[in-house]
Design a protein around this motif. Structure first.
Motif, PDB file in Angstrom:
ATOM      1  N   UNK B 127       1.270  -0.948   0.384  1.00 36.68           N
ATOM      2  CA  UNK B 127      -0.123   0.091  -0.042  1.00 36.68           C
ATOM      3  C   UNK B 127       0.624   1.505  -0.169  1.00 36.68           C
ATOM      4  N   UNK B 128       2.011   1.001   0.863  1.00 40.22           N
ATOM      5  CA  UNK B 128       2.954   2.583   0.613  1.00 40.22           C
ATOM      6  C   UNK B 128       3.798   2.568  -0.091  1.00 40.22           C
ATOM      7  N   UNK B 129       3.461   1.477  -1.075  1.00 41.35           N
ATOM      8  CA  UNK B 129       4.266   1.246  -2.253  1.00 41.35           C
ATOM      9  C   UNK B 129       6.132   1.913  -2.478  1.00 41.35           C
ATOM     10  N   UNK B 130       6.709   0.794  -1.489  1.00 44.62           N
ATOM     11  CA  UNK B 130       7.656   1.131  -1.362  1.00 44.62           C
ATOM     12  C   UNK B 130       8.749   0.352  -2.061  1.00 44.62           C
ATOM     13  N   UNK B 131      10.247   1.359  -2.340  1.00 52.20           N
ATOM     14  CA  UNK B 131      10.494   1.360  -2.883  1.00 52.20           C
ATOM     15  C   UNK B 131      11.310   0.125  -2.574  1.00 52.20           C
ATOM     16  N   UNK B 132      12.538  -0.016  -1.610  1.00 50.44           N
ATOM     17  CA  UNK B 132      13.592  -0.813  -0.785  1.00 50.44           C
ATOM     18  C   UNK B 132      12.519  -1.990  -0.438  1.00 50.44           C
ATOM     19  N   UNK B 136      12.014  -8.903  -0.597  1.00 48.33           N
ATOM     20  CA  UNK B 136      12.228  -8.961   0.451  1.00 48.33           C
ATOM     21  C   UNK B 136      10.390  -9.553  -0.071  1.00 48.33           C
ATOM     22  N   UNK B 137       9.752  -9.335  -0.915  1.00 49.53           N
ATOM     23  CA  UNK B 137       8.135  -9.750  -0.694  1.00 49.53           C
ATOM     24  C   UNK B 137       8.019 -11.502  -0.461  1.00 49.53           C
ATOM     25  N   UNK B 308      21.761  -2.672   2.176  1.00 54.29           N
ATOM     26  CA  UNK B 308      21.148  -1.492   2.510  1.00 54.29           C
ATOM     27  C   UNK B 308      19.437  -2.068   3.017  1.00 54.29           C
ATOM     28  N   UNK B 309      19.648  -3.701   2.686  1.00 55.25           N
ATOM     29  CA  UNK B 309      17.955  -4.035   2.456  1.00 55.25           C
ATOM     30  C   UNK B 309      18.161  -4.197   4.330  1.00 55.25           C
ATOM     31  N   UNK B 310      19.313  -5.381   4.710  1.00 51.05           N
ATOM     32  CA  UNK B 310      19.570  -5.333   6.131  1.00 51.05           C
ATOM     33  C   UNK B 310      19.282  -4.139   6.792  1.00 51.05           C
ATOM     34  N   UNK B 450       8.144  -1.699  -8.485  1.00 48.88           N
ATOM     35  CA  UNK B 450       9.567  -1.154  -8.293  1.00 48.88           C
ATOM     36  C   UNK B 450      10.856  -2.115  -8.105  1.00 48.88           C
ATOM     37  N   UNK B 451      10.464  -2.709  -9.128  1.00 50.93           N
ATOM     38  CA  UNK B 451      11.517  -3.588  -8.354  1.00 50.93           C
ATOM     39  C   UNK B 451      13.255  -3.388  -8.921  1.00 50.93           C
TER      40      UNK B 451
END
Lengths: 175, 473
Positions: B127-132, B136-137, B308-310, B450-451
């Protein structure tokens, strides 16, 4: 003295500026200063600047604030005048600790925030009525400026800077 | 594609079997009659260790409770002689009978809640259309696969409660709402418009149905997204459904915490309890996402995930740890400050009989993560995140333990074979469900718009391993 001379190279794009900084660093030339109208991401890394320690100071200021709050609540509420206020236990600081947490939290934040800001002002030499140091007013609007000190290599640097896409190159005497 | 390794499969099955044996032992060793319960207590007392003191506390506590009930039920304080001893034995007997059920319930709620909150976190990312978080989906989707087995076991526990196979929910006891019955409880009777067995059972099933329906839908459609090539139609549908889910989730999560946890203490109530349960499960959920991500990355199954994801996951672990502490303290301090007896009993029971877990929990869930994960560099070092995460997860298990156990077993609590077995049992199920689900789909959600952004996600002050300053642009 020759070394009081500096070269001011102007750029009008942050991407071009970044590439120029890398090119100048690759020639092992010293960059005295870069003036930008806005923060350019990665510029500090490209220039090889040391990371800031401001966050570390903030941590210690926060601890100071916490200690101050603990000392203050303990002195006022427990040591100096332990009154029975609404049945709150005041036999020891721990017995009444939950009531002090809001002020402990706020003073931690207060100390950390304000002292860090003051540290920032002192370290970056900012205060009211300070004389502005920008060498060219355009650097606050839409131009980027790289300042390189000259050591008998004026022509060499100028040639390099022209290649990096500088829109204007001035040799300036620094007092 | 990721291969669910035979080693891991064997481990998960071993954990399930070992855990099941532990649970079975818990039920086997629970007393069947009041006489057996007496014997167990007498056996504990004869040791002369701390159990003896805790037993005394129970007596005092039970005495108070009896007096309380007597005042309410009969309107007069009765003398407690023989009657009291018998009532006390009965009381301890019920607590000991509750032990294996509570051990199972704590671990079940912990794992069910984590899977649910991973699902909610995932819906929020959409919903937030998170880019990061797009890379991890599939990790998050895989973890939510655990929602299915835990929901099935929850349905079983719901049936067990309705069929009176356990006594965890005191308001379900016979006669609590029958005027004149010896169990009559005017407070429960006053709440019976909400706390009644059919309503409770139906609501429980509805919550589980809503959560599982969204999980089933979004998993299926997320995989469809990979090959859709329909101008973002399925992506938008997934977006809209996620908005709807978050709305329903916030409502069902609150009600679930009233029904499944607060209902264990039917005389007590707290308005921010739903948020508090949410915060506890949310921080655990983010930690579990970080764990599975770090593990899968170390196996080379997540090539697009970088430091950065971690780092971002660790930031969420840090932030939600503080959020949990904020709610925990707000609930505690408001009740401590006003000290209204009907509210305070909740914390008196916990502070007297669960002092160590109650206080250790604050250290594990607040002090430790705040000191460990405050530093930005530490947040991108996997083994630091793992150490912080282990303490956070244990801390929140203790949190759930302290929410449930004082209401069901009181001073008879311990952490033994039944509790450990339940934990291992659900851990085994979790590993099996998660990694077999992860092996079933492409680890990279190819169709997500957003991948690309997620693959190049970069937090400014991190040098990813194998990078120099030249890569920072």
């Amino acid at each position: 003295m020759e070394s009081s001379k500096v070269i001011h190279a102007f750029y009008n794009d942050d991407e071009v500026l970044m590439d120029a900084v890398k090119a100048v660093k690759a020639e092992h030339l010293h960059i005295e200063e870069v003036f930008c109208p806005f923060p350019v991401h990665g510029l500090d890394k490209a220039m090889g600047l040391a990371p800031t320690r401001l966050a570390i100071t903030a941590f210690f200021y926060g601890i100071t604030g916490l200690c101050f709050a603990i000392w203050m609540t303990n002195y006022m509420m427990i040591q100096d005048w332990p009154q029975d206020i609404g049945g709150k236990p005041n036999f020891s600081w721990f017995a009444n600790m939950p009531a002090f947490v809001p002020i402990m939290f706020e003073l931690t934040v207060f100390f950390a925030a304000h002292l860090m800001v003051i540290t920032f002002y002192m370290r970056s030499r900012l205060w009211p009525f300070k004389e502005a140091e920008n060498p060219d007013p355009r650097t606050t609007d839409d131009h980027f400026l790289m300042e390189i000190p000259v050591n008998n290599n004026e022509a060499e640097i100028t040639a390099l800077l022209v290649k990096t896409g500088a829109v204007e190159i001035n040799v300036v005497d620094k007092h | 594609m990721y291969q669910f390794s035979g080693k891991l499969k064997t481990l998960s099955i071993a954990l399930i079997i070992l855990g099941a044996l532990g649970i079975a032992y818990g039920f086997y060793s629970a007393p069947k009659t009041v006489e057996e319960a007496k014997e167990i207590i007498a056996h504990q007392t004869s040791h002369g260790d701390e159990h003896a003191t805790s037993h005394d506390e129970v007596k005092v506590d039970a005495h108070k409770q009896d007096a309380h009930v007597a005042v309410e039920a009969h309107g007069a304080v009765e003398a407690h002689g023989e009657h009291h001893d018998a009532a006390h034995d009965e009381h301890v007997f019920h607590q000991l009978q509750n032990k294996p059920w509570s051990a199972l319930y704590v671990a079940l709620f912990f794992f069910l809640g984590i899977s649910l909150l991973v699902l909610a976190f995932y819906a929020i990312q959409r919903v937030a259309q998170a880019g990061w978080s797009v890379v991890l989906f599939r990790v998050m989707e895989a973890i939510t696969a655990n929602l299915v087995p835990t929901s099935i076991i929850m349905v079983f526990v719901v049936i067990a409660a309705v069929m009176h196979w356990n006594h965890m929910f005191p308001w379900m006891a016979e006669g609590t709402v029958t005027v004149g019955h010896e169990n009559y409880d005017a407070i429960v009777d006053g709440k019976s418009w909400w706390m009644n067995v059919p309503g409770w059972a139906i609501r429980s099933i509805v919550y589980l149905a809503i959560w599982n329906a969204y999980r089933w839908f979004i998993r299926r459609n997320s995989i469809k997204e990979d090959t859709a090539n329909d101008g973002g139609k399925i992506y938008k549908l997934n977006y809209n459904v996620s908005v709807g889910f978050i709305f329903l989730f916030m409502i069902t999560e609150s009600m679930m915490s009233w029904d499944w946890i607060m209902g264990l203490d039917p005389h007590w109530f707290s308005t921010l309890f739903g948020w508090y349960v949410l915060a506890s499960l949310l921080v655990s959920a983010v930690t579990v996402i970080a764990f599975v991500t770090i593990y899968l990355r170390s196996k080379g199954a997540l090539p697009a995930v970088n430091d950065s994801h971690i780092h971002d996951l660790a930031k969420f672990m840090f932030g939600f740890s503080v959020f949990w502490t904020y709610l925990w303290f707000s609930q505690f301090m408001l009740i401590w400050y006003a000290d209204i007896p009907e509210e305070t009993t909740y914390f008196v029971a916990r502070f007297n009989e669960y002092k160590l877990p109650f206080l250790a929990m604050v250290g594990m869930n607040f002090v430790f993560p705040i000191l460990l994960l405050l530093n930005s560099d530490f947040k991108s070092i996997p083994w630091f995140v793992v150490i912080g995460g282990i303490v956070i997860l244990f801390g929140h298990y203790v949190d759930v333990f302290v929410m449930i156990m004082p209401a069901t077993v009181g001073a008879q609590w311990s952490f033994g074979i039944a509790e450990l077995g339940s934990l291992l049992f659900f851990l085994g199920i979790f590993i099996y469900a998660t990694f077999s689900a992860f092996a079933k789909a492409n680890p990279i959600p190819k169709g997500n718009p957003f991948l690309e952004e997620s693959e190049h996600f970069h937090y400014y002050n991190i040098e990813h391993r194998g990078e120099g300053s030249g890569d920072h642009h």
